[in-house]
Write a protein that holds these residues in place. Structure first.
Motif, PDB file in Angstrom:
ATOM      1  N   VAL A  92       0.593  -1.448  -0.281  1.00 38.83           N
ATOM      2  CA  VAL A  92      -0.038   0.110  -0.202  1.00 38.83           C
ATOM      3  C   VAL A  92       0.779   1.191   0.049  1.00 38.83           C
ATOM      4  CG1 VAL A  92      -1.864   1.368   1.276  1.00 38.83           C
ATOM      5  CG2 VAL A  92      -1.969  -1.201   1.447  1.00 38.83           C
ATOM      6  N   ASP A  93       1.900   1.332   0.941  1.00 38.55           N
ATOM      7  CA  ASP A  93       2.547   2.625   0.749  1.00 38.55           C
ATOM      8  C   ASP A  93       3.497   2.816  -0.347  1.00 38.55           C
ATOM      9  OD1 ASP A  93       1.756   3.118   3.403  1.00 38.55           O
ATOM     10  OD2 ASP A  93       3.508   2.219   4.297  1.00 38.55           O
ATOM     11  N   ALA A  94       4.101   1.906  -0.936  1.00 40.52           N
ATOM     12  CA  ALA A  94       4.776   2.001  -2.162  1.00 40.52           C
ATOM     13  C   ALA A  94       3.736   2.557  -3.197  1.00 40.52           C
ATOM     14  CB  ALA A  94       5.317   0.502  -2.577  1.00 40.52           C
ATOM     15  N   PHE A  95       2.512   2.060  -3.295  1.00 39.68           N
ATOM     16  CA  PHE A  95       1.505   2.445  -4.354  1.00 39.68           C
ATOM     17  C   PHE A  95       1.309   3.802  -4.048  1.00 39.68           C
ATOM     18  CE2 PHE A  95      -1.030  -1.956  -5.300  1.00 39.68           C
ATOM     19  CZ  PHE A  95       0.163  -2.302  -6.140  1.00 39.68           C
ATOM     20  N   ARG A  96       0.979   4.255  -2.698  1.00 42.11           N
ATOM     21  CA  ARG A  96       0.481   5.654  -2.650  1.00 42.11           C
ATOM     22  C   ARG A  96       1.709   6.637  -2.900  1.00 42.11           C
ATOM     23  NH1 ARG A  96       1.977   8.963   1.201  1.00 42.11           N
ATOM     24  NH2 ARG A  96       2.493   7.014   2.578  1.00 42.11           N
ATOM     25  N   THR A  97       2.909   6.459  -2.405  1.00 41.54           N
ATOM     26  CA  THR A  97       4.129   7.343  -2.866  1.00 41.54           C
ATOM     27  C   THR A  97       4.480   7.154  -4.217  1.00 41.54           C
ATOM     28  OG1 THR A  97       5.725   5.693  -2.353  1.00 41.54           O
ATOM     29  CG2 THR A  97       5.076   7.281  -0.722  1.00 41.54           C
ATOM     30  N   GLY A  98       4.260   5.862  -4.880  1.00 38.61           N
ATOM     31  CA  GLY A  98       4.638   5.942  -6.424  1.00 38.61           C
ATOM     32  C   GLY A  98       3.445   6.522  -7.235  1.00 38.61           C
ATOM     33  N   ALA A  99       2.375   6.429  -6.797  1.00 33.87           N
ATOM     34  CA  ALA A  99       1.226   6.816  -7.586  1.00 33.87           C
ATOM     35  C   ALA A  99       1.112   8.445  -7.391  1.00 33.87           C
ATOM     36  CB  ALA A  99       0.041   6.539  -7.063  1.00 33.87           C
ATOM     37  N   VAL A 100       1.389   9.129  -6.404  1.00 36.19           N
ATOM     38  CA  VAL A 100       1.504  10.480  -6.072  1.00 36.19           C
ATOM     39  C   VAL A 100       2.651  10.911  -6.879  1.00 36.19           C
ATOM     40  CG1 VAL A 100       2.150  12.335  -4.493  1.00 36.19           C
ATOM     41  CG2 VAL A 100       0.439  10.382  -3.705  1.00 36.19           C
ATOM     42  N   ALA A 101       3.748  10.283  -6.879  1.00 35.29           N
ATOM     43  CA  ALA A 101       4.930  10.719  -7.798  1.00 35.29           C
ATOM     44  C   ALA A 101       4.725  10.985  -9.173  1.00 35.29           C
ATOM     45  CB  ALA A 101       6.170  10.172  -7.546  1.00 35.29           C
ATOM     46  N   ARG A 102       4.127   9.679  -9.733  1.00 38.82           N
ATOM     47  CA  ARG A 102       3.741   9.660 -10.926  1.00 38.82           C
ATOM     48  C   ARG A 102       2.689  10.474 -11.512  1.00 38.82           C
ATOM     49  NH1 ARG A 102       4.059   3.218 -12.556  1.00 38.82           N
ATOM     50  NH2 ARG A 102       3.046   4.016 -14.585  1.00 38.82           N
ATOM     51  N   GLY A 103       1.585  10.543 -10.464  1.00 42.60           N
ATOM     52  CA  GLY A 103       0.649  11.351 -10.824  1.00 42.60           C
ATOM     53  C   GLY A 103       0.812  12.892 -10.871  1.00 42.60           C
ATOM     54  N   ARG A 104       1.880  13.274 -10.325  1.00 43.90           N
ATOM     55  CA  ARG A 104       2.382  14.462 -10.114  1.00 43.90           C
ATOM     56  C   ARG A 104       2.951  14.954 -11.343  1.00 43.90           C
ATOM     57  NH1 ARG A 104       4.111  15.244  -3.970  1.00 43.90           N
ATOM     58  NH2 ARG A 104       2.113  15.913  -3.259  1.00 43.90           N
ATOM     59  N   ARG A 105       3.811  13.976 -11.880  1.00 42.93           N
ATOM     60  CA  ARG A 105       4.422  14.374 -13.046  1.00 42.93           C
ATOM     61  C   ARG A 105       3.417  14.321 -14.527  1.00 42.93           C
ATOM     62  NH1 ARG A 105       8.228  11.060 -11.009  1.00 42.93           N
ATOM     63  NH2 ARG A 105       7.433   9.129 -12.118  1.00 42.93           N
ATOM     64  N   LEU A 106       2.640  13.490 -14.121  1.00 44.13           N
ATOM     65  CA  LEU A 106       1.418  13.159 -15.463  1.00 44.13           C
ATOM     66  C   LEU A 106       0.664  14.577 -15.396  1.00 44.13           C
ATOM     67  CD1 LEU A 106      -0.037  11.298 -17.324  1.00 44.13           C
ATOM     68  CD2 LEU A 106      -1.393  10.598 -15.339  1.00 44.13           C
ATOM     69  N   ARG A 107       0.391  15.002 -14.202  1.00 46.32           N
ATOM     70  CA  ARG A 107      -0.516  16.228 -14.121  1.00 46.32           C
ATOM     71  C   ARG A 107       0.267  17.797 -14.802  1.00 46.32           C
ATOM     72  NH1 ARG A 107      -3.441  16.758  -8.779  1.00 46.32           N
ATOM     73  NH2 ARG A 107      -1.297  17.255  -7.872  1.00 46.32           N
ATOM     74  N   ARG A 108       1.638  17.580 -14.364  1.00 46.27           N
ATOM     75  CA  ARG A 108       2.735  18.545 -14.934  1.00 46.27           C
ATOM     76  C   ARG A 108       2.655  18.508 -16.296  1.00 46.27           C
ATOM     77  NH1 ARG A 108       6.592  18.777 -10.944  1.00 46.27           N
ATOM     78  NH2 ARG A 108       7.711  16.988 -12.071  1.00 46.27           N
ATOM     79  N   ARG A 109       2.623  17.128 -16.709  1.00 44.22           N
ATOM     80  CA  ARG A 109       2.828  16.981 -18.384  1.00 44.22           C
ATOM     81  C   ARG A 109       1.637  17.443 -19.172  1.00 44.22           C
ATOM     82  NH1 ARG A 109       5.669  12.271 -17.341  1.00 44.22           N
ATOM     83  NH2 ARG A 109       4.094  10.989 -17.738  1.00 44.22           N
TER      84      ARG A 109
END
Lengths: 172, 278
Positions: free
Chosen positions: B26-43
């Motif tokens: 769960v923790d890896a999913f959350r931190t990974g999703a937040v990091a990738r999600g932010r990049r996706l949003r920025r792109r």
């Protein structure tokens, strides 16, 4: 608390509540734990990117499950038929755990025989417990196609020698 | 004999039995999703910026040509109006706000006073393969002040108008929009607005950056936490954010030192430095 922090906290709670269910579904779709984790991670990233509106959706859980399915099927186009069976690492385990792991490996091997769209039909119908109509809508198929694919997939699973309990109806 | 209904039930049972004891990281999913999600949003936001700016530029070009004006003037005119430079926005891969975290550290360290050290910078989120971009969280220590605490630096891409961003092609929300979140950048560099939101007696200096940019330097203190924040709204619509506190905890919940590692002037100098824009 800032609005961003509030949204992040909500998202963290959502991930905590849904991760196990999403992983299990993705595992059945991809038949590999590693690919399943990638798929869930990718779906959650998309969910996070759109979280401010996803949280207002009628059903954020259904939304994220739909992303998992759609991302899995979009990978189908990229991977085509090049998918190869992957041996999953088996950790040191008790006898019961080892039996569970073996059970899972056999199920995944059987699912791997299915066409990926057939696999998606089976997972949506019998894991997500979706109706034929809902499955058809999600997969952009007709209801007749869902029924045909479902029947074909069930027969394939039933004929798999490793899933003999399906043929006999036994429950080991 | 097994009927189709029996078979469906058996498959359901088999799925349930086989998968019920599996657990997710769960923790890896959350931190990974937040990091990738932010990049996706920025792109996505960067892409929409490029589209919007290109549309403005094309429209402007058409108007100027139709009125017999010189096309050579237009980029100066847009820059003068505070709009992003077309040439810069059209090359998002090299936008200053996409600087990798490791490069942020490399450029930051020479700006620090002798002895001040960046500690344990978060270069990538746990489980992520890519570095963070335009986003640095670290500890910081100063032998001079004895301060130990946290240091954050965030490069914000130009803000988007509400409901302007479309998703990419893969999720069910293809036709939906992403709303801008939180206070607008203009508000975040406005001391009057910031102080109206603050309940802890912070002080705020309204500043003008080296290029005439609107900026603020804010100092706050609450529950033993001391915090310095600098924000500068650049003429291309992007925003620089630098902050430090005397807490090295993730959310700055508790102080870890009585002193800060940086002075307000040093925080401002880091934010106003031109090393970030090469």
């Amino acid at each position: 608390m800032s609005q961003r922090q509030k949204l992040d906290d909500e998202f963290a709670a959502f991930v905590a509540a849904q991760s196990h269910s999403l992983l299990r579904k993705a595992w059945l779709l991809t038949t590999s734990r590693h690919r399943a984790e990638d798929l869930v991670q990718s779906a959650l990233a998309k969910t996070y990117a759109a979280w401010s509106r996803v949280r207002r959706a009628d059903d954020p859980v259904a939304y994220t499950h739909a992303i998992v399915t759609k991302t899995f099927l979009s990978e189908r186009r990229r991977r085509s038929s090049s998918e190869l069976p992957v041996a999953e690492p088996i950790d040191t385990a008790t006898a019961d755990e080892a039996a569970d792991v073996t059970d899972r490996l056999l199920l995944m091997a059987a699912l791997r025989q299915l066409d990926r769209l057939d696999r998606a039909v089976v997972v949506l119908r019998y894991w997500d417990d979706r109706s034929v109509a809902d499955t058809a809508r999600q997969l952009d198929l007709t209801e007749a196609a869902v029924k045909n694919r479902s029947l074909r997939a069930l027969r394939t699973l039933q004929s798999d020698p490793h899933l003999s309990d399906l043929a006999t109806g036994s429950n080991p | 004999m097994t009927t189709p209904h029996d078979l469906e039930d058996q498959v359901r049972n088999r799925f349930e039995r086989t998968m019920s004891d599996t657990t997710a990281p769960v923790d890896a999913f959350r931190t990974g999703a937040v990091a990738r999600g932010r990049r996706l949003r920025r792109r996505r936001r960067t892409l929409i910026t490029v589209s919007a700016i290109t549309a403005i530029a094309v429209t402007g070009l058409g108007i100027q040509q139709a009125s017999g004006g010189s096309t050579a003037r237009e980029s100066t005119d847009y820059a003068g109006n505070g709009l992003p430079d077309v040439k810069q926005a059209a090359t998002p891969s090299v936008s200053w706000w996409d600087l990798p975290a490791s490069e942020m550290v490399a450029r930051l360290e020479p700006l620090l006073s002798t002895g001040v050290r960046i500690v344990d910078p978060l270069i990538r989120e746990p489980g992520a393969t890519e570095e963070n971009f335009g986003f640095l969280i670290s500890g910081i220590t100063s032998p001079t002040s004895g301060g130990t605490g946290g240091f954050n630096m965030i490069f914000y891409s130009p803000e988007q108008p509400d409901e302007a961003v479309r998703d990419d092609g893969n999720d069910p929300g293809d036709s939906m929009t992403i709303m801008a979140e939180g206070p607008r950048y203009e508000q975040q560099v406005d001391c009057t607005w910031l102080l109206s939101q603050n309940k802890t007696g912070a002080t705020c200096d309204q500043l003008t950056g080296p290029g005439g940019e609107r900026a603020i330097l804010m100092e706050d203190a609450y529950d033993g936490i001391e915090l310095i924040e600098f924000r500068m709204l650049r003429t291309d619509g992007s925003m620089m954010y630098v902050s430090t506190s005397n807490s090295s905890q993730d959310k700055w919940n508790e102080p870890t030192s009585y002193a800060l590692a940086l002075t307000p002037a040093q925080v401002r100098a880091i934010g106003e430095s031109d090393v970030w824009y090469d």
